[in-house]
Motif scaffolding. Structure first.
Motif, mmCIF file in Angstrom:
data_model
loop_
_atom_site.group_PDB
_atom_site.id
_atom_site.type_symbol
_atom_site.label_atom_id
_atom_site.label_comp_id
_atom_site.label_asym_id
_atom_site.label_seq_id
_atom_site.Cartn_x
_atom_site.Cartn_y
_atom_site.Cartn_z
ATOM 1 N N ALA A 309 0.443 -1.337 0.049
ATOM 2 C CA ALA A 309 -0.048 -0.259 -0.762
ATOM 3 C C ALA A 309 1.123 1.126 -0.336
ATOM 4 O O ALA A 309 0.728 2.204 -0.591
ATOM 5 C CB ALA A 309 -1.152 -0.492 1.663
ATOM 6 N N LEU A 310 2.062 1.062 0.855
ATOM 7 C CA LEU A 310 2.648 2.155 0.602
ATOM 8 C C LEU A 310 3.242 2.769 -0.534
ATOM 9 O O LEU A 310 3.376 3.387 -1.482
ATOM 10 C CB LEU A 310 4.372 2.055 1.725
ATOM 11 N N LYS A 316 0.062 7.159 -6.726
ATOM 12 C CA LYS A 316 -1.260 8.284 -5.834
ATOM 13 C C LYS A 316 -2.461 7.854 -6.149
ATOM 14 O O LYS A 316 -3.904 7.949 -6.137
ATOM 15 C CB LYS A 316 -0.957 9.576 -7.432
ATOM 16 N N ALA A 317 -2.309 6.720 -5.159
ATOM 17 C CA ALA A 317 -3.167 5.395 -5.178
ATOM 18 C C ALA A 317 -3.433 5.327 -3.560
ATOM 19 O O ALA A 317 -2.740 4.412 -2.793
ATOM 20 C CB ALA A 317 -3.514 4.543 -6.151
ATOM 21 N N ILE A 318 -4.351 5.546 -3.071
ATOM 22 C CA ILE A 318 -4.592 5.271 -1.389
ATOM 23 C C ILE A 318 -5.210 4.694 -1.325
ATOM 24 O O ILE A 318 -6.256 4.757 -1.343
ATOM 25 C CB ILE A 318 -5.039 6.534 -0.972
ATOM 26 N N VAL A 319 -4.814 3.204 -0.393
ATOM 27 C CA VAL A 319 -5.352 2.177 -0.028
ATOM 28 C C VAL A 319 -6.021 2.350 1.504
ATOM 29 O O VAL A 319 -5.157 2.770 2.539
ATOM 30 C CB VAL A 319 -4.265 0.690 0.192
ATOM 31 N N SER A 320 -7.392 1.950 1.003
ATOM 32 C CA SER A 320 -8.098 2.537 2.997
ATOM 33 C C SER A 320 -8.775 1.620 3.065
ATOM 34 O O SER A 320 -8.796 1.586 4.163
ATOM 35 C CB SER A 320 -9.337 3.356 2.972
ATOM 36 N N ARG A 321 -8.549 -0.091 2.735
ATOM 37 C CA ARG A 321 -8.344 -1.746 2.573
ATOM 38 C C ARG A 321 -8.002 -2.124 2.276
ATOM 39 O O ARG A 321 -7.620 -2.399 0.996
ATOM 40 C CB ARG A 321 -10.095 -1.857 2.629
ATOM 41 N N LEU A 322 -6.751 -3.062 3.336
ATOM 42 C CA LEU A 322 -5.595 -3.954 2.880
ATOM 43 C C LEU A 322 -6.182 -4.639 1.362
ATOM 44 O O LEU A 322 -5.627 -5.163 0.665
ATOM 45 C CB LEU A 322 -4.790 -4.446 3.533
ATOM 46 N N ASP A 596 -15.449 -5.442 -5.716
ATOM 47 C CA ASP A 596 -14.776 -6.140 -4.905
ATOM 48 C C ASP A 596 -13.534 -4.980 -5.045
ATOM 49 O O ASP A 596 -12.509 -5.755 -3.976
ATOM 50 C CB ASP A 596 -14.197 -6.845 -5.862
ATOM 51 N N CYS A 597 -13.699 -3.926 -5.761
ATOM 52 C CA CYS A 597 -12.634 -3.241 -5.633
ATOM 53 C C CYS A 597 -13.515 -1.658 -5.797
ATOM 54 O O CYS A 597 -13.524 -0.964 -6.901
ATOM 55 C CB CYS A 597 -11.309 -3.092 -5.738
ATOM 56 N N GLY A 598 -14.082 -1.055 -4.870
ATOM 57 C CA GLY A 598 -13.957 0.383 -4.763
ATOM 58 C C GLY A 598 -13.145 1.395 -5.200
ATOM 59 O O GLY A 598 -12.489 1.747 -4.471
ATOM 60 N N VAL A 599 -13.636 2.419 -6.625
ATOM 61 C CA VAL A 599 -12.401 3.042 -6.874
ATOM 62 C C VAL A 599 -12.945 4.584 -6.617
ATOM 63 O O VAL A 599 -13.880 5.278 -7.399
ATOM 64 C CB VAL A 599 -11.483 3.001 -8.092
ATOM 65 N N LEU A 614 -10.134 2.034 -2.312
ATOM 66 C CA LEU A 614 -8.767 2.401 -3.451
ATOM 67 C C LEU A 614 -9.215 4.399 -3.197
ATOM 68 O O LEU A 614 -10.397 4.304 -4.379
ATOM 69 C CB LEU A 614 -8.207 1.724 -4.510
ATOM 70 N N ILE A 615 -8.548 4.930 -3.242
ATOM 71 C CA ILE A 615 -8.246 6.395 -3.536
ATOM 72 C C ILE A 615 -7.536 7.097 -3.730
ATOM 73 O O ILE A 615 -6.413 6.769 -3.878
ATOM 74 C CB ILE A 615 -8.617 7.086 -1.901
ATOM 75 N N LEU A 616 -7.696 7.864 -5.674
ATOM 76 C CA LEU A 616 -6.953 7.771 -6.228
ATOM 77 C C LEU A 616 -6.695 10.141 -5.902
ATOM 78 O O LEU A 616 -7.792 10.141 -5.776
ATOM 79 C CB LEU A 616 -7.233 7.984 -7.458
#
Length: 857
Positions: A309-310, A316-322, A596-599, A614-616
């Motif tokens: 996630a790091l 430029k993609a922040i992971v809010s759920r691993l 499965d993966c909300g962005v 996932l937050i862009l």
């Protein structure tokens, strides 16, 4: 009295929003709400508040303690807890400390991640208005929005958040931005008889309205309900459970076998059943439990994903759920919002169509003069930005200005030019301008044809006219407006398809608008109206198969509402797809959480960001392509660890049982098992930095292949470890050899300990790549040196007798030579297995193509 339920606005009707109703129907609606334009009394409002409850989103949330305790319940936690309990009973404190620490770590990581998802509903609540102007007892009062009830009469003005679902009953017009609810790219003009929805924002105008629904019964509230009910179990969670179940079942069978042999040997044969015997059996079961349950597997996977996630954050993609990392790697369908994601979210003018003697620039100048320079309206801004020389407007002085309203559907400005002449300019809906200019039949036919052509290509047409006296108007031309695609969108779509993803557009706009953008981006133009796909009253949890297949075949959807987005995701998931959904508004939150993966794309609302995994942070979709590639690398690292962990677990389990069954020999002590767990898994966390080649297509957990390949590697590892035990037993059985080089059980235990420590990490080097171990990609420096340091520590432990019996340097050399030879054997077997697998895949592909008639090379 049943609370009235408002219906979503029609995305195609830009000027009207929902279908308007006349005065008679308005009276009927008010009667159904048991109210009148005079509003309610304070007593009536109080009674209805008791009946309907507060105007807020009600949620039933599981307590945090219940969630926390849930992480200690399940097959793997049970086995870890059993191992810890046995350690506690036997006062084996090192073992108890390590096992309990891993159990608590797994629970803490899962609990922390789960709390993030719960913030979606809290963000939705923030979107509700705080106060409202309401008519009570014949007087206008300011009350908290939570106190509104169905039947209340309220006012809404520009800049306010609509406090509830409303029926507009009086006033000239209201321009409402409901993009966060419906995904429409433009504000919608409302008039008397239209509905408006809680959570949308009034941009222009002021109207009086009757409250038709509050709280969870509003359009906004139903969206919140979807967020609360949405969600899936990640594939990585399922994989860990399946791996755990497999190893637990195998451990149970081996434990029964071991206990059976213990009883047979100590009771039936030796007749020495004592409490010491019970302690001995318990000790063996403890060793087997610790060996069989991959206690560190969830922790290593969590740490690997956290470090991954790091890496994603640098893209430029922040992971809010691993678990999003695992899901993103396997995504094969990407449902993309249009406005602001594929497009610029900014209206621009295309080439004007002039009439008469007008030039293209004349059409733009006339439209700009019919606009307010201070206006924040999207159309006015598009026109003003299209002026090549904005200073031209300084030559005109604006007098009277009539803003756009849904009745006349046009603006009119009276201006004075530099020569002092008074001129009139108007812009608005093409039909309104044509009627204003009283076009002759031939010109009207040409004009209507051009308007229809623009509409069929997804453009919004705007008529422009001028007049010298305000009575006789001349058509100047047509302007076409569209929210253009982002400059990088087409290349991004192409790259996404190269990665094996199907991309579907999901928009609240009309199909014609979506189709035009889709054509420009090369996405395919088979867009469907979402309401035509899903039958009215469709249960999202039981979507008919024909509807699911219609969703799968479509290139995208127009006129989409929150329920539709949710159903689109559920339909694709029902057919086995792993779905990513992008979005930025409140309307996207349910689908973002269910996917499965909300962005959440750049600039998304709080509700969308909290529902997404996932937050862009960079605009557009290009960031998601980089994130997908990085996610596939991370998935590859985790999968390689799973191969290694299962094979090593099988190795340790079987060597313990086989050694006891055949020789009555305990090959490893409990402290050795704990030390191996630390030596094996702590440095393996650096696998997050390993070099891997990302898969060219979506990847997902294939449990059959995982078990088969891991078992093959495990079988060879068992042969390696048990072979060392056999060689040691054979050596100790020959007095002549023992006279030359004495060897005892302690030496053999230490040799096996070193072989498992060294051979395990060499096994990781074998399974981490699908090529030969001597070919690139080579291990990363972090992984390589972490393993080297671990092996130095293991050698020093054996050489100095720390936690294990002391081992001569000569035997340490023998063990290392032994494991190096076996590493080459394992690598050869791996290459043969992968070669056979690829051959089967090619033959299967040829068979499918021959059956389907696809002869494409």
């Amino acid at each position: 009295m049943a609370q009235a339920k408002a219906q979503p606005p029609a995305g195609a009707d830009r000027d009207h929003g929902t279908a308007a109703v006349g005065p008679v129907q308005i009276s009927a609606e008010l009667k159904a709400l048991d109210t009148s334009p005079k509003g309610l009394s304070a007593d009536e409002a109080k009674a209805r508040l008791q009946k309907y409850g507060l105007n807020e989103i009600e949620t039933k949330e599981e307590s945090r303690w219940t969630k926390l305790l849930g992480y200690f319940w399940g097959p793997i936690p049970w086995m870890i807890e059993a191992a810890a309990l046995i350690s506690l009973v036997r006062r084996d404190w090192p073992d108890f400390g390590v096992v309990t620490g891993l159990l608590l770590y797994n629970a803490a990581v899962g609990f922390w991640q789960d709390n993030k998802a719960a913030n979606a509903l809290a963000a939705l609540k923030k979107g509700l208005a705080l106060e409202a102007r309401v008519l009570r007892d014949g007087q206008w009062l300011s009350v908290g929005a939570t106190e509104l009830v169905p039947g209340d009469i309220v006012t809404v003005s520009a800049g306010e958040i609509l406090p509830a679902d409303l029926l507009l009953i009086d006033g000239k017009y209201l321009s409402v931005d409901q993009a966060a609810l419906t995904g429409e790219s433009l504000p919608v003009s409302k008039k008397v008889g239209d509905s408006a929805y809680s959570g949308s924002i009034a941009k222009q105008g002021s109207m009086t309205a009757a409250v038709t629904a509050t709280g969870n019964q509003t359009f906004f509230g139903r969206t919140a309900k979807l967020v609360a009910s949405a969600g899936t179990v990640s594939h990585s969670q399922k994989a860990v459970l399946q791996i755990g179940d497999f190893l637990i079942l195998l451990a149970g069978a081996l434990a029964l076998l071991l206990i059976g042999f213990q009883i047979w040997r100590n009771v039936i044969v030796a007749d020495t059943w004592t409490w010491a015997t019970i302690g001995s059996i318990t000790q063996f079961v403890l060793v087997l439990l610790v060996a069989s349950v991959p206690v560190a597997m969830p922790a290593v996977m969590s740490v690997t994903m956290a470090l991954g996630a790091l890496s994603l954050s640098k893209e430029k993609a922040i992971v809010s759920r691993l678990s999003a990392i695992d899901e993103l790697a396997g995504v094969d369908v990407l449902c993309s919002d249009k406005t602001g994601t594929l497009t610029m979210n900014r209206l621009t003018l295309d080439q004007p169509i002039p009439y008469g003697n007008a030039a293209p620039d004349d059409v733009i100048l006339a439209a700009a003069l019919a606009s307010q320079r201070s206006s924040e309206d999207a159309i006015d801004q598009a026109v003003l930005h299209a002026l090549k020389t904005p200073t031209l407007l300084d030559q005109y002085k604006t007098g009277d200005f009539s803003p756009f309203d849904p009745v006349n559907k046009r603006t009119i400005a009276i201006v004075t030019d530099a020569q002092g002449r008074t001129l009139h300019y108007s812009k608005g809906a093409p039909q309104a301008i044509a009627d204003l200019c009283q076009l002759d039949p031939a010109t009207r036919g040409t004009f209507d044809g051009q308007v229809n052509d623009l509409a069929s290509r997804g453009y919004r047409a705007l008529g422009v006219a001028s007049s010298a006296d305000g009575q006789h108007w001349t058509l100047i031309g047509l302007l076409s407006l569209m929210d253009p695609p982002r400059p990088d969108a087409k290349d991004t779509i192409a790259r996404t398809r190269q990665l094996g993803l199907s991309v579907k557009m999901v928009t609240g706009d009309d199909v014609a608008i979506g189709s035009e953008i889709a054509k420009q981006l090369g996405m395919g133009d088979h867009l469907l109206v979402a309401g035509d796909v899903f039958a009215k009253g469709t249960d999202p949890d039981h979507i008919p198969l024909d509807e699911e297949h219609a969703v799968e075949r479509a290139d995208g959807f127009g006129r989409v509402f929150p329920q539709h987005k949710y159903e689109i995701v559920k339909s694709l998931q029902g057919l086995g797809h792993i779905v990513a959904m992008t979005g930025d508004g409140v309307n996207d939150a349910p689908a973002l959480k269910q996917a499965d993966c909300g962005v959440a794309v750049s600039g998304a609302t709080d509700a969308a960001r909290n529902a997404a995994a996932l937050i862009l942070t960079a605009p557009g979709l290009s960031t998601i392509v980089d994130a997908i590639v990085e996610a596939r690398k991370i998935f590859g690292r985790i999968q390689n660890y799973a191969y290694y962990r299962i094979a090593m677990t099988l190795d340790i389990m079987f060597v313990v049982v086989l050694s006891y069954i055949f020789f009555g020999f305990q090959p490893l002590t409990a402290i050795m098992i704990v030390a191996l767990a630390l030596l094996d898994d702590v440095p393996i966390m650096t696998i997050a930095y390993d070099r891997v080649v990302p898969s060219p297509k979506p990847v997902r957990w294939n449990m059959h292949r995982l078990v088969v390949f891991s078992s093959l590697m495990g079988l060879l590892s068992i042969a390696q470890s048990f072979g060392l035990v056999l060689a040691g037993m054979e050596w100790m059985s020959d007095p002549s050899r023992m006279a030359r080089f004495p060897l005892d059980d302690g030496h053999l235990q230490s040799m096996l300990f070193l072989q498992l420590a060294a051979g395990g990490h060499l096994l990781l080097f074998v399974v981490r790549t699908q090529r030969s171990i001597f070919q690139p990609p080579s291990p990363s420096a972090s992984l390589f040196f972490a393993i080297v340091a671990t092996q130095i520590l293991a050698v020093l432990m054996c050489a100095n007798g720390v936690l294990v019996p002391r081992l001569p340097w000569s035997l340490i050399g023998v063990v290392w030579l032994y494991v190096l030879v076996w590493m080459i054997v394992l690598d050869i077997v791996k290459l043969v297995f992968l070669g056979l697998e690829r051959r089967r895949e090619i033959e299967s592909s040829h068979l499918v193509r021959s059956l389907t008639g696809d002869m494409t090379p």
